[in-house]
Design a protein around this motif. Structure first.
Motif, PDB file in Angstrom:
ATOM      1  N   PHE A 152       0.817  -1.211   0.000  1.00  0.00           N
ATOM      2  CA  PHE A 152       0.000   0.000   0.000  1.00  0.00           C
ATOM      3  C   PHE A 152       0.851   1.261   0.000  1.00  0.00           C
ATOM      4  O   PHE A 152       0.400   2.317  -0.460  1.00  0.00           O
ATOM      5  CB  PHE A 152      -0.957  -0.025   1.194  1.00  0.00           C
ATOM      6  N   ALA A 153       2.088   1.151   0.465  1.00  0.00           N
ATOM      7  CA  ALA A 153       2.994   2.297   0.425  1.00  0.00           C
ATOM      8  C   ALA A 153       3.504   2.552  -0.990  1.00  0.00           C
ATOM      9  O   ALA A 153       3.651   3.697  -1.416  1.00  0.00           O
ATOM     10  CB  ALA A 153       4.170   2.071   1.377  1.00  0.00           C
ATOM     11  N   ASP A 154       3.768   1.478  -1.733  1.00  0.00           N
ATOM     12  CA  ASP A 154       4.329   1.589  -3.086  1.00  0.00           C
ATOM     13  C   ASP A 154       4.082   0.268  -3.807  1.00  0.00           C
ATOM     14  O   ASP A 154       4.921  -0.623  -3.787  1.00  0.00           O
ATOM     15  CB  ASP A 154       5.829   1.889  -3.014  1.00  0.00           C
ATOM     16  N   SER A 155       2.918   0.146  -4.428  1.00  0.00           N
ATOM     17  CA  SER A 155       2.548  -1.130  -5.051  1.00  0.00           C
ATOM     18  C   SER A 155       3.485  -1.508  -6.194  1.00  0.00           C
ATOM     19  O   SER A 155       3.830  -2.683  -6.363  1.00  0.00           O
ATOM     20  CB  SER A 155       1.105  -1.081  -5.548  1.00  0.00           C
ATOM     21  N   THR A 156       3.937  -0.529  -6.959  1.00  0.00           N
ATOM     22  CA  THR A 156       4.854  -0.815  -8.064  1.00  0.00           C
ATOM     23  C   THR A 156       6.188  -1.327  -7.537  1.00  0.00           C
ATOM     24  O   THR A 156       6.717  -2.336  -8.019  1.00  0.00           O
ATOM     25  CB  THR A 156       5.082   0.440  -8.921  1.00  0.00           C
ATOM     26  N   GLY A 157       6.727  -0.615  -6.555  1.00  0.00           N
ATOM     27  CA  GLY A 157       7.993  -1.038  -5.967  1.00  0.00           C
ATOM     28  C   GLY A 157       7.878  -2.371  -5.265  1.00  0.00           C
ATOM     29  O   GLY A 157       8.798  -3.200  -5.333  1.00  0.00           O
ATOM     30  N   HIS A 158       6.761  -2.609  -4.597  1.00  0.00           N
ATOM     31  CA  HIS A 158       6.550  -3.881  -3.905  1.00  0.00           C
ATOM     32  C   HIS A 158       6.565  -5.031  -4.895  1.00  0.00           C
ATOM     33  O   HIS A 158       7.229  -6.055  -4.664  1.00  0.00           O
ATOM     34  CB  HIS A 158       5.228  -3.856  -3.151  1.00  0.00           C
ATOM     35  N   PHE A 159       5.838  -4.875  -6.002  1.00  0.00           N
ATOM     36  CA  PHE A 159       5.804  -5.958  -6.986  1.00  0.00           C
ATOM     37  C   PHE A 159       7.170  -6.174  -7.618  1.00  0.00           C
ATOM     38  O   PHE A 159       7.600  -7.321  -7.818  1.00  0.00           O
ATOM     39  CB  PHE A 159       4.774  -5.691  -8.082  1.00  0.00           C
ATOM     40  N   SER A 160       7.865  -5.088  -7.948  1.00  0.00           N
ATOM     41  CA  SER A 160       9.184  -5.204  -8.561  1.00  0.00           C
ATOM     42  C   SER A 160      10.143  -5.962  -7.654  1.00  0.00           C
ATOM     43  O   SER A 160      10.879  -6.851  -8.104  1.00  0.00           O
ATOM     44  CB  SER A 160       9.737  -3.807  -8.869  1.00  0.00           C
ATOM     45  N   HIS A 161      10.130  -5.629  -6.373  1.00  0.00           N
ATOM     46  CA  HIS A 161      10.995  -6.313  -5.408  1.00  0.00           C
ATOM     47  C   HIS A 161      10.594  -7.773  -5.258  1.00  0.00           C
ATOM     48  O   HIS A 161      11.457  -8.676  -5.245  1.00  0.00           O
ATOM     49  CB  HIS A 161      10.921  -5.602  -4.064  1.00  0.00           C
ATOM     50  N   MET A 162       9.296  -8.016  -5.151  1.00  0.00           N
ATOM     51  CA  MET A 162       8.798  -9.387  -5.016  1.00  0.00           C
ATOM     52  C   MET A 162       9.169 -10.230  -6.234  1.00  0.00           C
ATOM     53  O   MET A 162       9.645 -11.363  -6.108  1.00  0.00           O
ATOM     54  CB  MET A 162       7.268  -9.356  -4.851  1.00  0.00           C
ATOM     55  N   LYS A 163       8.970  -9.666  -7.412  1.00  0.00           N
ATOM     56  CA  LYS A 163       9.288 -10.383  -8.644  1.00  0.00           C
ATOM     57  C   LYS A 163      10.762 -10.716  -8.710  1.00  0.00           C
ATOM     58  O   LYS A 163      11.147 -11.843  -9.062  1.00  0.00           O
ATOM     59  CB  LYS A 163       8.880  -9.526  -9.859  1.00  0.00           C
ATOM     60  N   HIS A 164      11.608  -9.760  -8.381  1.00  0.00           N
ATOM     61  CA  HIS A 164      13.058  -9.999  -8.406  1.00  0.00           C
ATOM     62  C   HIS A 164      13.443 -11.137  -7.469  1.00  0.00           C
ATOM     63  O   HIS A 164      14.217 -12.033  -7.844  1.00  0.00           O
ATOM     64  CB  HIS A 164      13.800  -8.723  -8.024  1.00  0.00           C
ATOM     65  N   GLU A 165      12.896 -11.116  -6.271  1.00  0.00           N
ATOM     66  CA  GLU A 165      13.230 -12.159  -5.281  1.00  0.00           C
ATOM     67  C   GLU A 165      12.747 -13.527  -5.763  1.00  0.00           C
ATOM     68  O   GLU A 165      13.482 -14.523  -5.651  1.00  0.00           O
ATOM     69  CB  GLU A 165      12.587 -11.816  -3.933  1.00  0.00           C
ATOM     70  N   ILE A 166      11.548 -13.592  -6.289  1.00  0.00           N
ATOM     71  CA  ILE A 166      10.974 -14.879  -6.706  1.00  0.00           C
ATOM     72  C   ILE A 166      11.735 -15.445  -7.893  1.00  0.00           C
ATOM     73  O   ILE A 166      12.110 -16.632  -7.911  1.00  0.00           O
ATOM     74  CB  ILE A 166       9.490 -14.717  -7.054  1.00  0.00           C
ATOM     75  N   LEU A 167      11.987 -14.611  -8.904  1.00  0.00           N
ATOM     76  CA  LEU A 167      12.636 -15.104 -10.109  1.00  0.00           C
ATOM     77  C   LEU A 167      14.118 -15.393  -9.883  1.00  0.00           C
ATOM     78  O   LEU A 167      14.675 -16.301 -10.487  1.00  0.00           O
ATOM     79  CB  LEU A 167      12.439 -14.120 -11.249  1.00  0.00           C
ATOM     80  N   THR A 168      14.745 -14.612  -9.009  1.00  0.00           N
ATOM     81  CA  THR A 168      16.140 -14.882  -8.677  1.00  0.00           C
ATOM     82  C   THR A 168      16.282 -16.215  -7.942  1.00  0.00           C
ATOM     83  O   THR A 168      17.165 -17.025  -8.239  1.00  0.00           O
ATOM     84  CB  THR A 168      16.730 -13.757  -7.814  1.00  0.00           C
ATOM     85  N   ALA A 169      15.361 -16.438  -6.998  1.00  0.00           N
ATOM     86  CA  ALA A 169      15.389 -17.699  -6.254  1.00  0.00           C
ATOM     87  C   ALA A 169      15.130 -18.883  -7.173  1.00  0.00           C
ATOM     88  O   ALA A 169      15.723 -19.957  -7.016  1.00  0.00           O
ATOM     89  CB  ALA A 169      14.343 -17.662  -5.140  1.00  0.00           C
ATOM     90  N   ALA A 170      14.223 -18.695  -8.152  1.00  0.00           N
ATOM     91  CA  ALA A 170      13.910 -19.780  -9.072  1.00  0.00           C
ATOM     92  C   ALA A 170      15.097 -20.102  -9.976  1.00  0.00           C
ATOM     93  O   ALA A 170      15.283 -21.239 -10.345  1.00  0.00           O
ATOM     94  CB  ALA A 170      12.699 -19.404  -9.910  1.00  0.00           C
TER      95      ALA A 170
END
Length: 270
Positions: free
Chosen positions: A252-270
């Protein structure tokens, strides 16, 4: 121009990415953020993923209540513990089938959106994305490129196109199978009569289902969910995602930044 083989590789790569981002059936926060990303990235013109995010988050409470009710009703089998456990296992499998439907819809929405954003104008794009979905998504992308907001009527037509497609290709077949396999008549009948109240609904409003396994009823209620959202306003519909208390503060603070960070973590881990 890319060959069809190159297009297919891109589509498959996006699909694999979508599978990771949609998460497991229990990773609702991750999946809702992925749905919201598509809505936000579209310039807030693609309404289907926004309402699907509400559906995913609302369902957690519904399934929790259903399992509690099942536990209570299963006491009728208290003298046959094996039968009781079989009924509870069947209920869990039924709920899991519904969660899996939402996960698969998320995968499809993310994949088709990003593929058509990249290659929607390619003459072979309709070999990978159904022509009716392709046409709808090209309208979304054109509006977004031009910095335009589609009218609510245009948004509704695009929503309906996606809703009818996922009912035919994903939801309908899997729900019918789940209903056929659920061997607990009492709980089955109760489970197919949810009173759905998304967070953006006005006070006292809900969508009552009587036979959730009937396609016509799902379509009618789904279009009503869109109409309520349009009447309440898109800002309100988006902002009320916080009422489920599932998405993190960072979203809710920064939905774009939250998704970008989440995506990076998920895809990097994969």
């Amino acid at each position: 121009m890319k060959t069809f083989a190159q297009l297919k590789r891109t589509y498959d790569a996006l699909h694999a990415e979508a599978v990771r981002l949609a998460g497991t059936t229990r990773q609702l926060s991750q999946r809702a953020a992925t749905y919201h990303h598509v809505y936000e990235d579209s310039g807030r013109n693609h309404i289907f993923p926004l309402i699907a995010a509400h559906g995913a988050l609302w369902a957690r409470g519904y399934f929790a209540f259903g399992m509690q009710l099942g536990e209570a009703l299963s006491f009728q089998y208290c003298f046959t513990p094996k039968t009781r456990q079989q009924k509870l296992n069947a209920l869990e499998a039924f709920a899991e089938a519904f969660r899996e439907v939402n996960r698969r819809v998320c995968v499809q929405i993310y994949t088709t959106y990003h593929f058509t954003k990249l290659h929607g104008d390619h003459p072979d794009a309709d070999r990978l994305v159904a022509p009716h979905l392709l046409a709808a998504l090209k309208c979304v992308h054109a509006a977004n490129r031009n910095g335009e907001q589609l009218t609510d009527q245009a948004k509704r037509e695009i929503f309906e196109t996606h809703f009818l497609d996922e009912q035919e290709t994903i939801v309908g077949p899997r729900i019918e199978q789940a209903v056929d396999e659920f061997d607990w008549p009492l709980m089955k009948s109760l489970a197919l009569m949810p009173a759905v109240r998304f967070a953006y609904f006005p006070a006292g409003a809900w969508l009552q289902f009587w036979k959730f396994d009937r396609t016509k009823e799902r379509i009618s209620r789904g279009l009503k969910a869109f109409d309520v959202a349009a009447n309440m306003g898109w800002n309100h519909t988006e902002a009320t995602l916080d009422r489920y208390a599932i998405l993190p503060e960072a979203f809710f603070a920064d939905s774009t930044g939250h998704f970008s960070h989440m995506k990076h973590e998920i895809l990097t881990a994969a």
